[in-house]
Design a protein around this motif. Structure first.
Motif, PDB file in Angstrom:
ATOM      1  N   THR A  97      27.104   5.643  39.695  1.00 22.17           N
ATOM      2  CA  THR A  97      27.194   7.095  39.838  1.00 22.17           C
ATOM      3  C   THR A  97      28.623   7.529  40.132  1.00 22.17           C
ATOM      4  OG1 THR A  97      25.012   6.943  40.822  1.00 22.17           O
ATOM      5  CG2 THR A  97      26.142   9.037  40.993  1.00 22.17           C
ATOM      6  N   VAL A  98      29.249   6.838  41.110  1.00 20.27           N
ATOM      7  CA  VAL A  98      30.599   7.221  41.509  1.00 20.27           C
ATOM      8  C   VAL A  98      31.571   7.010  40.355  1.00 20.27           C
ATOM      9  CG1 VAL A  98      32.489   6.627  43.051  1.00 20.27           C
ATOM     10  CG2 VAL A  98      30.183   6.828  43.938  1.00 20.27           C
ATOM     11  N   MET A  99      31.372   5.906  39.633  1.00 24.22           N
ATOM     12  CA  MET A  99      32.255   5.612  38.501  1.00 24.22           C
ATOM     13  C   MET A  99      32.160   6.719  37.446  1.00 24.22           C
ATOM     14  SD  MET A  99      32.114   2.167  36.237  1.00 24.22           S
ATOM     15  CE  MET A  99      30.754   2.678  35.196  1.00 24.22           C
ATOM     16  N   THR A 100      30.924   7.077  37.107  1.00 26.48           N
ATOM     17  CA  THR A 100      30.744   8.142  36.115  1.00 26.48           C
ATOM     18  C   THR A 100      31.335   9.451  36.614  1.00 26.48           C
ATOM     19  OG1 THR A 100      28.672   7.050  35.608  1.00 26.48           O
ATOM     20  CG2 THR A 100      29.044   9.161  34.599  1.00 26.48           C
ATOM     21  N   ALA A 101      31.101   9.728  37.902  1.00 23.19           N
ATOM     22  CA  ALA A 101      31.613  10.977  38.461  1.00 23.19           C
ATOM     23  C   ALA A 101      33.132  10.995  38.391  1.00 23.19           C
ATOM     24  CB  ALA A 101      31.150  11.124  39.907  1.00 23.19           C
ATOM     25  N   ALA A 102      33.766   9.872  38.757  1.00 28.73           N
ATOM     26  CA  ALA A 102      35.228   9.805  38.736  1.00 28.73           C
ATOM     27  C   ALA A 102      35.730   9.969  37.316  1.00 28.73           C
ATOM     28  CB  ALA A 102      35.693   8.475  39.321  1.00 28.73           C
ATOM     29  N   PHE A 103      35.035   9.336  36.383  1.00 33.25           N
ATOM     30  CA  PHE A 103      35.481   9.445  34.990  1.00 33.25           C
ATOM     31  C   PHE A 103      35.422  10.893  34.514  1.00 33.25           C
ATOM     32  CE2 PHE A 103      34.210   9.927  30.605  1.00 33.25           C
ATOM     33  CZ  PHE A 103      35.310   9.375  29.968  1.00 33.25           C
ATOM     34  N   LEU A 104      34.301  11.555  34.835  1.00 30.25           N
ATOM     35  CA  LEU A 104      34.149  12.925  34.354  1.00 30.25           C
ATOM     36  C   LEU A 104      35.150  13.854  35.018  1.00 30.25           C
ATOM     37  CD1 LEU A 104      30.279  13.262  34.183  1.00 30.25           C
ATOM     38  CD2 LEU A 104      31.869  13.184  32.291  1.00 30.25           C
ATOM     39  N   ALA A 105      35.492  13.552  36.279  1.00 29.87           N
ATOM     40  CA  ALA A 105      36.412  14.429  36.998  1.00 29.87           C
ATOM     41  C   ALA A 105      37.845  14.234  36.522  1.00 29.87           C
ATOM     42  CB  ALA A 105      36.302  14.167  38.494  1.00 29.87           C
ATOM     43  N   PHE A 106      38.231  13.003  36.261  1.00 34.02           N
ATOM     44  CA  PHE A 106      39.637  12.727  35.936  1.00 34.02           C
ATOM     45  C   PHE A 106      39.776  12.090  34.571  1.00 34.02           C
ATOM     46  CE2 PHE A 106      38.984  12.106  40.508  1.00 34.02           C
ATOM     47  CZ  PHE A 106      39.703  13.192  40.959  1.00 34.02           C
ATOM     48  N   ARG A 107      38.999  12.556  33.615  1.00 37.47           N
ATOM     49  CA  ARG A 107      39.083  11.893  32.313  1.00 37.47           C
ATOM     50  C   ARG A 107      40.453  12.153  31.706  1.00 37.47           C
ATOM     51  NH1 ARG A 107      34.523  14.034  28.634  1.00 37.47           N
ATOM     52  NH2 ARG A 107      33.972  15.481  30.248  1.00 37.47           N
ATOM     53  N   GLY A 108      41.077  11.083  31.242  1.00 33.65           N
ATOM     54  CA  GLY A 108      42.413  11.225  30.676  1.00 33.65           C
ATOM     55  C   GLY A 108      42.323  11.532  29.196  1.00 33.65           C
ATOM     56  N   ALA A 109      43.109  10.813  28.409  1.00 35.98           N
ATOM     57  CA  ALA A 109      43.113  11.052  26.977  1.00 35.98           C
ATOM     58  C   ALA A 109      41.850  10.464  26.333  1.00 35.98           C
ATOM     59  CB  ALA A 109      44.356  10.445  26.349  1.00 35.98           C
ATOM     60  N   GLY A 110      41.360   9.364  26.918  1.00 36.46           N
ATOM     61  CA  GLY A 110      40.221   8.670  26.325  1.00 36.46           C
ATOM     62  C   GLY A 110      38.970   9.532  26.341  1.00 36.46           C
ATOM     63  N   GLY A 111      38.137   9.389  25.318  1.00 33.65           N
ATOM     64  CA  GLY A 111      36.897  10.137  25.269  1.00 33.65           C
ATOM     65  C   GLY A 111      35.814   9.390  26.032  1.00 33.65           C
ATOM     66  N   LEU A 112      34.567   9.620  25.638  1.00 33.43           N
ATOM     67  CA  LEU A 112      33.449   8.979  26.324  1.00 33.43           C
ATOM     68  C   LEU A 112      33.431   7.469  26.119  1.00 33.43           C
ATOM     69  CD1 LEU A 112      30.465  11.408  25.830  1.00 33.43           C
ATOM     70  CD2 LEU A 112      31.293  10.516  27.978  1.00 33.43           C
ATOM     71  N   TRP A 113      34.066   6.997  25.057  1.00 35.19           N
ATOM     72  CA  TRP A 113      34.032   5.551  24.789  1.00 35.19           C
ATOM     73  C   TRP A 113      34.633   4.765  25.938  1.00 35.19           C
ATOM     74  CZ3 TRP A 113      38.573   2.954  24.950  1.00 35.19           C
ATOM     75  CH2 TRP A 113      39.753   3.714  24.791  1.00 35.19           C
ATOM     76  N   PHE A 114      35.630   5.401  26.612  1.00 33.41           N
ATOM     77  CA  PHE A 114      36.250   4.719  27.744  1.00 33.41           C
ATOM     78  C   PHE A 114      35.214   4.469  28.843  1.00 33.41           C
ATOM     79  CE2 PHE A 114      38.824   4.978  31.704  1.00 33.41           C
ATOM     80  CZ  PHE A 114      39.422   3.745  31.560  1.00 33.41           C
ATOM     81  N   LEU A 115      34.347   5.457  29.038  1.00 33.07           N
ATOM     82  CA  LEU A 115      33.257   5.290  30.000  1.00 33.07           C
ATOM     83  C   LEU A 115      32.354   4.143  29.568  1.00 33.07           C
ATOM     84  CD1 LEU A 115      31.862   6.377  32.500  1.00 33.07           C
ATOM     85  CD2 LEU A 115      30.532   7.847  31.042  1.00 33.07           C
ATOM     86  N   GLY A 152      15.734   5.998  40.558  1.00 33.32           N
ATOM     87  CA  GLY A 152      16.229   7.362  40.674  1.00 33.32           C
ATOM     88  C   GLY A 152      17.744   7.417  40.668  1.00 33.32           C
ATOM     89  N   LEU A 153      18.384   6.424  41.317  1.00 36.11           N
ATOM     90  CA  LEU A 153      19.842   6.466  41.410  1.00 36.11           C
ATOM     91  C   LEU A 153      20.511   6.018  40.115  1.00 36.11           C
ATOM     92  CD1 LEU A 153      20.411   5.112  44.999  1.00 36.11           C
ATOM     93  CD2 LEU A 153      20.932   7.379  44.165  1.00 36.11           C
ATOM     94  N   SER A 154      19.838   5.140  39.351  1.00 37.21           N
ATOM     95  CA  SER A 154      20.511   4.595  38.174  1.00 37.21           C
ATOM     96  C   SER A 154      20.622   5.613  37.051  1.00 37.21           C
ATOM     97  CB  SER A 154      19.784   3.354  37.672  1.00 37.21           C
ATOM     98  OG  SER A 154      18.485   3.689  37.294  1.00 37.21           O
ATOM     99  N   ILE A 155      19.832   6.705  37.113  1.00 44.69           N
ATOM    100  CA  ILE A 155      19.948   7.698  36.033  1.00 44.69           C
ATOM    101  C   ILE A 155      20.845   8.857  36.441  1.00 44.69           C
ATOM    102  CG2 ILE A 155      17.795   7.169  34.887  1.00 44.69           C
ATOM    103  CD1 ILE A 155      16.562   9.488  36.338  1.00 44.69           C
ATOM    104  N   LEU A 156      21.436   8.801  37.640  1.00 46.55           N
ATOM    105  CA  LEU A 156      22.291   9.914  38.064  1.00 46.55           C
ATOM    106  C   LEU A 156      23.509  10.050  37.156  1.00 46.55           C
ATOM    107  CD1 LEU A 156      22.219   9.747  41.931  1.00 46.55           C
ATOM    108  CD2 LEU A 156      21.387  11.548  40.470  1.00 46.55           C
ATOM    109  N   GLY A 157      24.087   8.901  36.770  1.00 47.97           N
ATOM    110  CA  GLY A 157      25.253   8.947  35.889  1.00 47.97           C
ATOM    111  C   GLY A 157      24.915   9.639  34.584  1.00 47.97           C
ATOM    112  N   LEU A 158      23.781   9.281  34.059  1.00 48.12           N
ATOM    113  CA  LEU A 158      23.299   9.898  32.807  1.00 48.12           C
ATOM    114  C   LEU A 158      23.131  11.402  32.970  1.00 48.12           C
ATOM    115  CD1 LEU A 158      20.405   8.445  30.795  1.00 48.12           C
ATOM    116  CD2 LEU A 158      20.070  10.638  31.805  1.00 48.12           C
ATOM    117  N   LEU A 159      22.550  11.807  34.103  1.00 51.89           N
ATOM    118  CA  LEU A 159      22.338  13.237  34.323  1.00 51.89           C
ATOM    119  C   LEU A 159      23.665  13.971  34.435  1.00 51.89           C
ATOM    120  CD1 LEU A 159      19.389  13.248  36.839  1.00 51.89           C
ATOM    121  CD2 LEU A 159      19.358  13.703  34.419  1.00 51.89           C
TER     122      LEU A 159
END
Lengths: 387, 131
Positions: free
Chosen positions: A328-346, A165-172
């Motif tokens: 989850t936290v990593m994805t959340a941080a990326f989505l919140a503070f995404r810089g110039a890089g697109g999704l590839w950075f994630l 359940g937790l591993s798909i949170l980033g995806l969601l």
């Protein structure tokens, strides 16, 4: 009103088709698994009943129906009978929500039985219900080994369900929907989710191996350790139903992984340049992806030894769970503070996480394998006062 | 997103479809059990219907078998309930996440940290140590 009845009748027909299809796939999966295991161990596998052993599943099915159905004297009769029905019911129902093609591609009908907006939640709920089948079966058998096996398996399954359940949170978080259709549509536009959530995928893959009780996590039915776990007192068709549930769960897990991380029924968009519309060909891509994962399940079974119970629980609680949260936290941080890089950075971040998982699981393994019983020389040290 | 793909979709119908699927799936199980009960031989004897105990006559027995089991299983189940509730709280947050940035991020971090405190406590108490 007749319109409504017609819709429901079509759903009924589709449900029956899905169930029969799954049962056939299960039957042939057993054959394919045995043949593949045979190939991997340099022996032919079943090849006597029918050409290439193709009638072996039919022979097995007929045998299990005509076998004597024993119920141990001490068993709880009702629960003992209900448990395999629950197991197979939940396993089969879970598959109905997987979309197998674009809307209306199945002779004008939709190639899925139900399409809930909360598709993933319904799936997780159904897998939780699957635990009931196994635990009640072990409990109602009125014998000690099944009880032990059922306890072990329920603890294992709920532990890994958490990781699942937790591993798909980033995806969601990335997609923002819990419906399978939304996920497939998103992936058709932005590229397969595997690229951006490779860590999440690895965790989901491991959890699903544990969820469907396959090697290396098949402790519930560890035949060399506790006879056959919760299956010990089951014979004939009830035993077959439990086996069926396991294989159907395997197929569902493969389909879910294909849908969540591999683009579902959509093929690779690159091929569209060669043959226009090839990525939209119904069913083919999904079946190919499912077949790939099923092969992976069998391959792993022929390759890895089983984990010990404490190793299994430690792996689930101490590595899988924190890493899923970190993902989850990593994805959340990326989505919140995404810089110039697109999704590839994630994607790069996620790959780094995957690498960390590989290194850590290797490091931690050394710790895990330390025996709890001290070797004799150690005991001597303790007696001498030094520890 | 998926509404665009199928504009006539009615959510209640989908739940009806789900129930149909569930009934068909359970029905298959019931039919199989009934068929086996009708077709299979019935020749039970006392020894045949004994519980399996590696060849011994089972001493105690019956449902649940009345033995004691390690408390670990109970603890794991409790932890599962706690963390599963956490997951249940996380799903709505995850789905609505992109609309709530950056507030949702700090919200989520706070929640995870609170749970991590509990998790570390559980680790230190060695609840997750087996054997």
């Amino acid at each position: 009103m007749p319109d409504l009845i017609a819709t429901l009748l079509i759903s009924l027909l589709k449900a029956v088709l899905v169930v029969l299809g799954l049962l056939t796939t299960f039957a042939y999966m057993t054959l394919i698994e045995r043949r593949l295991l045979g190939r991997m161990q340099l022996r032919p596998g079943p090849n006597r009943v029918g050409p290439m052993g193709l009638l072996q599943p039919a022979a097995d099915a007929i045998k299990s129906i005509f076998k004597e159905d024993l119920t141990v004297t001490l068993a709880d009769k009702l629960v003992y009978t209900l448990a395999p029905i629950i197991a197979i019911g939940m396993a089969l129902t879970a598959f109905g929500g997987i979309p197998a093609g674009p809307a209306g591609s199945l002779f004008g009908e939709n190639p899925w039985v139900y399409n809930l907006d909360t598709g993933i939640l319904a799936l997780l709920a159904l897998t939780s219900m699957g635990v009931y089948g196994i635990f009640l079966g072990g409990w109602a058998s009125g014998s000690k080994y099944p009880m032990l096996g059922a306890l072990r398996s329920s603890a294992q399954m709920i532990s890994y369900e958490l990781g699942m359940g937790l591993s798909i949170l980033g995806l969601l978080m990335i997609v923002g929907t819990t419906s399978f259709h939304g996920l497939v549509a998103w992936q058709a536009q932005n590229g397969v989710m595997l690229l951006f959530q490779s860590l999440g995928f690895a965790l989901f893959l491991i959890s699903s191996f544990a969820e469907v009780n396959r090697t290396p996590f098949d402790l519930p039915e560890a035949e060399q350790e506790i006879v056959a776990g919760y299956l010990t007192e089951y014979s004939a068709i009830k035993w077959a139903l439990f086996q069926m549930a396991e294989y159907v769960n395997m197929i569902t897990a493969s389909a879910v992984m294909a849908t969540l991380f591999f683009g579902g029924w959509k093929g690779p968009q690159v091929l569209n340049a060669l043959i226009p519309g090839i990525s939209d060909w119904p069913l083919i891509w999904l079946i190919l992806k499912i077949a790939f994962f099923l092969f992976l399940f069998i391959w792993v079974r022929a390759t890895l030894p089983r984990l010990r119970y404490d190793q299994l629980m430690r792996f689930g609680w101490k590595l899988l769970l924190p890493l899923a949260l970190a993902n989850t936290v990593m994805t959340a941080a990326f989505l919140a503070f995404r810089g110039a890089g697109g999704l590839w950075f994630l994607g790069v971040l996620s790959l780094a996480g995957l690498l960390a998982l590989l290194i850590m699981s290797d490091r931690v393994r050394v710790l895990w394998n330390q025996p709890t019983v001290r070797p004799p020389e150690d005991r001597d040290l303790v007696r001498a006062g030094g520890d | 997103m998926e509404r665009g793909a199928d504009p006539e979709r009615r959510p209640t119908i989908e739940y009806a479809n789900f129930v149909i699927m569930l009934l068909v799936a359970l029905g298959i199980g019931i039919v199989a059990v009934l068929a086996s009960a009708l077709l299979g031989p019935k020749k039970g004897s006392r020894t045949k219907l004994m519980a399996y105990e590696s060849g011994n006559d089972p001493e105690r027995g019956g449902v649940g078998t009345g033995q004691r089991f390690p408390v670990h299983f109970y603890l794991v189940a409790m932890l599962f309930i706690i963390f599963d509730i956490e997951t249940a709280f996380f799903y709505p947050l995850a789905v609505a996440y992109q609309k709530l940035i950056p507030f949702a991020f700090f919200e989520a971090i706070t929640f995870v940290l609170l749970l991590l405190v509990g998790y570390v406590y559980v680790l230190k108490k060695k609840v997750l140590e087996w054997a």
